[in-house]
Motif scaffolding. Sequence first.
Motif, PDB file in Angstrom:
ATOM      1  N   SER A 173      15.460   5.648  91.330  1.00 57.59           N
ATOM      2  CA  SER A 173      15.682   6.898  92.064  1.00 57.59           C
ATOM      3  C   SER A 173      16.893   6.737  92.974  1.00 57.59           C
ATOM      4  CB  SER A 173      14.426   7.228  92.866  1.00 57.59           C
ATOM      5  OG  SER A 173      14.768   7.855  94.078  1.00 57.59           O
ATOM      6  N   ARG A 174      17.838   7.679  92.880  1.00 58.22           N
ATOM      7  CA  ARG A 174      19.028   7.593  93.719  1.00 58.22           C
ATOM      8  C   ARG A 174      18.648   7.599  95.206  1.00 58.22           C
ATOM      9  NH1 ARG A 174      24.501   9.180  93.420  1.00 58.22           N
ATOM     10  NH2 ARG A 174      24.161  10.022  91.346  1.00 58.22           N
ATOM     11  N   GLY A 175      17.725   8.467  95.581  1.00 58.77           N
ATOM     12  CA  GLY A 175      17.322   8.566  96.985  1.00 58.77           C
ATOM     13  C   GLY A 175      16.717   7.263  97.491  1.00 58.77           C
ATOM     14  N   PHE A 204      30.841   5.748 108.136  1.00 56.92           N
ATOM     15  CA  PHE A 204      30.712   7.160 108.514  1.00 56.92           C
ATOM     16  C   PHE A 204      30.265   7.964 107.300  1.00 56.92           C
ATOM     17  CE2 PHE A 204      33.509   5.416 111.679  1.00 56.92           C
ATOM     18  CZ  PHE A 204      33.117   6.047 112.854  1.00 56.92           C
ATOM     19  N   GLU A 205      29.209   8.730 107.464  1.00 53.80           N
ATOM     20  CA  GLU A 205      28.635   9.506 106.357  1.00 53.80           C
ATOM     21  C   GLU A 205      28.528  10.973 106.749  1.00 53.80           C
ATOM     22  OE1 GLU A 205      27.560   9.277 103.102  1.00 53.80           O
ATOM     23  OE2 GLU A 205      26.900  11.364 103.369  1.00 53.80           O
ATOM     24  N   ARG A 206      28.998  11.816 105.834  1.00 55.27           N
ATOM     25  CA  ARG A 206      28.995  13.268 106.052  1.00 55.27           C
ATOM     26  C   ARG A 206      27.579  13.822 106.245  1.00 55.27           C
ATOM     27  NH1 ARG A 206      31.331  16.568 101.053  1.00 55.27           N
ATOM     28  NH2 ARG A 206      29.595  15.508 100.057  1.00 55.27           N
ATOM     29  N   LEU A 222      18.915   7.232  88.105  1.00 54.68           N
ATOM     30  CA  LEU A 222      20.089   6.622  87.494  1.00 54.68           C
ATOM     31  C   LEU A 222      19.656   5.409  86.699  1.00 54.68           C
ATOM     32  CD1 LEU A 222      20.862   6.860  90.917  1.00 54.68           C
ATOM     33  CD2 LEU A 222      23.033   7.035  89.769  1.00 54.68           C
ATOM     34  N   ALA A 223      20.459   5.082  85.687  1.00 55.83           N
ATOM     35  CA  ALA A 223      20.200   3.887  84.896  1.00 55.83           C
ATOM     36  C   ALA A 223      20.944   2.719  85.530  1.00 55.83           C
ATOM     37  CB  ALA A 223      20.659   4.108  83.458  1.00 55.83           C
ATOM     38  N   LEU A 224      20.190   1.707  85.902  1.00 60.35           N
ATOM     39  CA  LEU A 224      20.759   0.492  86.486  1.00 60.35           C
ATOM     40  C   LEU A 224      20.801  -0.571  85.396  1.00 60.35           C
ATOM     41  CD1 LEU A 224      21.507  -1.137  89.138  1.00 60.35           C
ATOM     42  CD2 LEU A 224      19.066  -1.729  89.234  1.00 60.35           C
ATOM     43  N   GLY A 261      34.843   2.832  93.780  1.00 61.64           N
ATOM     44  CA  GLY A 261      33.790   3.675  93.216  1.00 61.64           C
ATOM     45  C   GLY A 261      34.348   4.985  92.682  1.00 61.64           C
ATOM     46  N   ASP A 262      33.550   6.044  92.768  1.00 61.01           N
ATOM     47  CA  ASP A 262      33.961   7.339  92.225  1.00 61.01           C
ATOM     48  C   ASP A 262      35.230   7.868  92.877  1.00 61.01           C
ATOM     49  OD1 ASP A 262      31.752   7.267  90.595  1.00 61.01           O
ATOM     50  OD2 ASP A 262      30.859   9.139  91.321  1.00 61.01           O
ATOM     51  N   ALA A 263      35.468   7.526  94.131  1.00 59.52           N
ATOM     52  CA  ALA A 263      36.682   8.001  94.817  1.00 59.52           C
ATOM     53  C   ALA A 263      37.931   7.504  94.091  1.00 59.52           C
ATOM     54  CB  ALA A 263      36.690   7.510  96.270  1.00 59.52           C
TER      55      ALA A 263
HETATM   56  P1  FAD Z   1      28.600   8.458  95.944  1.00 58.05           P
HETATM   57  O1  FAD Z   1      27.339   7.778  95.591  1.00 58.05           O
HETATM   58  O2  FAD Z   1      28.812   9.850  95.469  1.00 58.05           O
HETATM   59  O3  FAD Z   1      28.703   8.427  97.535  1.00 58.05           O
HETATM   60  C1  FAD Z   1      29.697   9.103  98.263  1.00 58.05           C
HETATM   61  C2  FAD Z   1      29.182   9.308  99.670  1.00 58.05           C
HETATM   62  O4  FAD Z   1      30.241   9.730 100.505  1.00 58.05           O
HETATM   63  C3  FAD Z   1      28.104  10.369  99.767  1.00 58.05           C
HETATM   64  O5  FAD Z   1      27.023   9.893 100.520  1.00 58.05           O
HETATM   65  C4  FAD Z   1      28.823  11.535 100.438  1.00 58.05           C
HETATM   66  O6  FAD Z   1      27.949  12.342 101.214  1.00 58.05           O
HETATM   67  C5  FAD Z   1      29.808  10.807 101.301  1.00 58.05           C
HETATM   68  N1  FAD Z   1      30.997  11.599 101.648  1.00 58.05           N
HETATM   69  C6  FAD Z   1      31.710  12.419 100.846  1.00 58.05           C
HETATM   70  N2  FAD Z   1      32.750  12.946 101.494  1.00 58.05           N
HETATM   71  C7  FAD Z   1      32.711  12.435 102.756  1.00 58.05           C
HETATM   72  C8  FAD Z   1      33.520  12.609 103.914  1.00 58.05           C
HETATM   73  N3  FAD Z   1      34.594  13.426 103.914  1.00 58.05           N
HETATM   74  N4  FAD Z   1      33.193  11.930 105.042  1.00 58.05           N
HETATM   75  C9  FAD Z   1      32.098  11.104 105.058  1.00 58.05           C
HETATM   76  N5  FAD Z   1      31.289  10.907 103.987  1.00 58.05           N
HETATM   77  C10 FAD Z   1      31.592  11.575 102.858  1.00 58.05           C
HETATM   78  N6  FAD Z   1      25.795   5.963  87.272  1.00 58.05           N
HETATM   79  C11 FAD Z   1      25.166   4.956  86.630  1.00 58.05           C
HETATM   80  O7  FAD Z   1      25.616   3.804  86.697  1.00 58.05           O
HETATM   81  N7  FAD Z   1      24.036   5.175  85.893  1.00 58.05           N
HETATM   82  C12 FAD Z   1      23.478   6.415  85.797  1.00 58.05           C
HETATM   83  O8  FAD Z   1      22.486   6.600  85.103  1.00 58.05           O
HETATM   84  C13 FAD Z   1      24.093   7.489  86.500  1.00 58.05           C
HETATM   85  N8  FAD Z   1      23.533   8.714  86.471  1.00 58.05           N
HETATM   86  C14 FAD Z   1      24.089   9.711  87.228  1.00 58.05           C
HETATM   87  C15 FAD Z   1      23.434  10.943  87.301  1.00 58.05           C
HETATM   88  C16 FAD Z   1      23.981  11.995  88.013  1.00 58.05           C
HETATM   89  C17 FAD Z   1      23.267  13.331  88.069  1.00 58.05           C
HETATM   90  C18 FAD Z   1      25.243  11.810  88.651  1.00 58.05           C
HETATM   91  C19 FAD Z   1      25.892  12.954  89.405  1.00 58.05           C
HETATM   92  C20 FAD Z   1      25.881  10.575  88.610  1.00 58.05           C
HETATM   93  C21 FAD Z   1      25.307   9.514  87.905  1.00 58.05           C
HETATM   94  N9  FAD Z   1      25.893   8.245  87.880  1.00 58.05           N
HETATM   95  C22 FAD Z   1      25.276   7.212  87.230  1.00 58.05           C
HETATM   96  C23 FAD Z   1      27.164   7.991  88.582  1.00 58.05           C
HETATM   97  C24 FAD Z   1      26.907   7.466  89.989  1.00 58.05           C
HETATM   98  O9  FAD Z   1      26.086   8.354  90.699  1.00 58.05           O
HETATM   99  C25 FAD Z   1      28.215   7.298  90.732  1.00 58.05           C
HETATM  100  O10 FAD Z   1      29.148   6.615  89.949  1.00 58.05           O
HETATM  101  C26 FAD Z   1      27.986   6.511  92.021  1.00 58.05           C
HETATM  102  O11 FAD Z   1      27.099   7.211  92.871  1.00 58.05           O
HETATM  103  C27 FAD Z   1      29.301   6.258  92.738  1.00 58.05           C
HETATM  104  O12 FAD Z   1      29.060   5.730  94.013  1.00 58.05           O
HETATM  105  P2  FAD Z   1      30.003   6.082  95.226  1.00 58.05           P
HETATM  106  O13 FAD Z   1      29.412   5.369  96.403  1.00 58.05           O
HETATM  107  O14 FAD Z   1      31.404   5.836  94.833  1.00 58.05           O
HETATM  108  O15 FAD Z   1      29.856   7.650  95.436  1.00 58.05           O
END
Ligand code: FAD
Length: 450
Positions: free
Chosen positions: A107-109, A33-35, A52-54, A299-301
């Motif tokens: 590219s993140r996208g 599920f994605e917001r 992002l740097a991979l 992950g970030d959570a």
């Molecule tokens: P995210 O990628 O943030 O994904 C979370 C997803 O959950 C999103 O799609 C969001 O829309 C969705 N979501 C949120 N809340 C809800 C909800 N309530 N219900 C449903 N869906 C929800 N890391 C690197 O390793 N190298 C880099 O060079 C690097 N550069 C970065 C540059 C920037 C500008 C930023 C901001 C971060 C960078 N990072 C980099 C860190 C990296 O982006 C994160 O660590 C990574 O994206 C974490 O992945 P994730 O899936 O945990 O979170």
Amino acid sequence: MSNDRHLTIVGAGLAGALLATLLARRGWIVDVFERRGDPRVVGYAGGRSINLALAERGLHALRHADADAAVLDKAVMMRGRMVHPLHGTPQLLRYGRDDSEVIWSVSRGELNILLLDAAEAAGARLHFDRRLDHVDFDRKIATFAGDGALAHAFQALVGADGAGSTLRTQMGRVADLGERTESLGHGYKELEIPPANDGGFRIEPNALHIWPRGRYMCIALPNDERTFTVTLFLPNEGDPGFATVRTGDDAHRLFARDFPDALPLIPGLEHDFEANPTGTLATLYLDRWRLDGRAVLLGDAAHAMVPFHGQGMNCAFEDCVALAAHLERAPDLAAAFAAFEVERMPNARAIQQMALENYLEMRERVDDADFLLQRDLERLLAERHPQCFVPRYAMVTFRRLPYATAFERGQVQRELLVEATRGRDSLEGIDWAWLDAEVARRLPPLPAGG
Ligand code: FAD
Ligand code: 8R5
């Protein structure tokens, strides 16, 4: 694990999409599920090209999903740091020994879209425009907002919903997660270097550019459309800081004084500075990531970190591979989540700490004489003892040994470098016999590939 192989992933960002792919390929029933809306349909939210740097850890996780080749196809190689001093010519400091030790700007996208395609192809069910709103952990029902509220009966939830995780908040209502956030006190602003008039890159494409200025800095990463995303990191308070540098004109004056070679590269500086939000930087610590077999965070959570080692995504991807492996091995979900937490929490803490430390290294130490002497010695020791003395940056970026091990060995190495160079301004007269013996004594060989 035999029956009930059904998981609900919250968030189809980088980790959510990769985990969905890994699990669906192993026969799990996966709902995601994605917001946000489907970026393949509505375009990637945010619009700006963010890269992002991979590094090896993330790339290796992508290999598990057979997504590495497609990602590298669109990536730009970064061989090292291009350091831009205030006066003088920029200089490339290689990250690794050769082009097998590089990092990649992606590219993140594009990466997210590629992983969503992989998840869907593997059979995961993706639900867009569905924001997790509330969880009833007793009845095991999650409510998602969107086009009307949706009540979803789950077996277990995986929180891949990023730093502002709603699942974490919901878990925190029923259990003490020991959550605390440490703000760095610095923020960031993204700016863009467009292509040159002939359509090429305006500065060296195959590098991560750094403008170190002591208490603050700029960096730039290349995009495959021949632009660069520049990130200005500044303290929130003090001068210069985001409290005093407020307008496009303020930013122009700061660049004219401190980043004069970058100024002409960013024609939209004033506009970008005022239009783009100021990002915040913090480290998130939790004492627990799970609620028995009902929910787990990754992950970030689970462990958002400051960006200075470029490992947030790499670490999140490593989490996905680890969780998928535990889910295959453990007798039940509770055991899998527990084993995942035991394995990954010390490593998350280690990379969070190393990421904080790398800010100092990037913004001031790259320019400092003691640091450069230690770096020279580090290179020589790495050549003399390639199995034992691996620079910490390389252990984090090009190897896959646990982050906690990289952190511990890094401390031993740092002590050796400091001791050996104390009071010196060159490497002449270094006591090699002592150093070689200390390396052998304190740094057991790393397994090949580890
Ligand atoms: P995210 O990628 O943030 O994904 C979370 C997803 O959950 C999103 O799609 C969001 O829309 C969705 N979501 C949120 N809340 C809800 C909800 N309530 N219900 C449903 N869906 C929800 N890391 C690197 O390793 N190298 C880099 O060079 C690097 N550069 C970065 C540059 C920037 C500008 C930023 C901001 C971060 C960078 N990072 C980099 C860190 C990296 O982006 C994160 O660590 C990574 O994206 C974490 O992945 P994730 O899936 O945990 O979170
Ligand atoms: N993330 C990165 C490195 C280490 C580079 C080195 C550093 C921007 C918000 Cl600040 C930063 C690195 O030690 O020479 N590798 O990859 C990515 C970084 O910042 C990203 C682009 C960023 C969050 C803004």
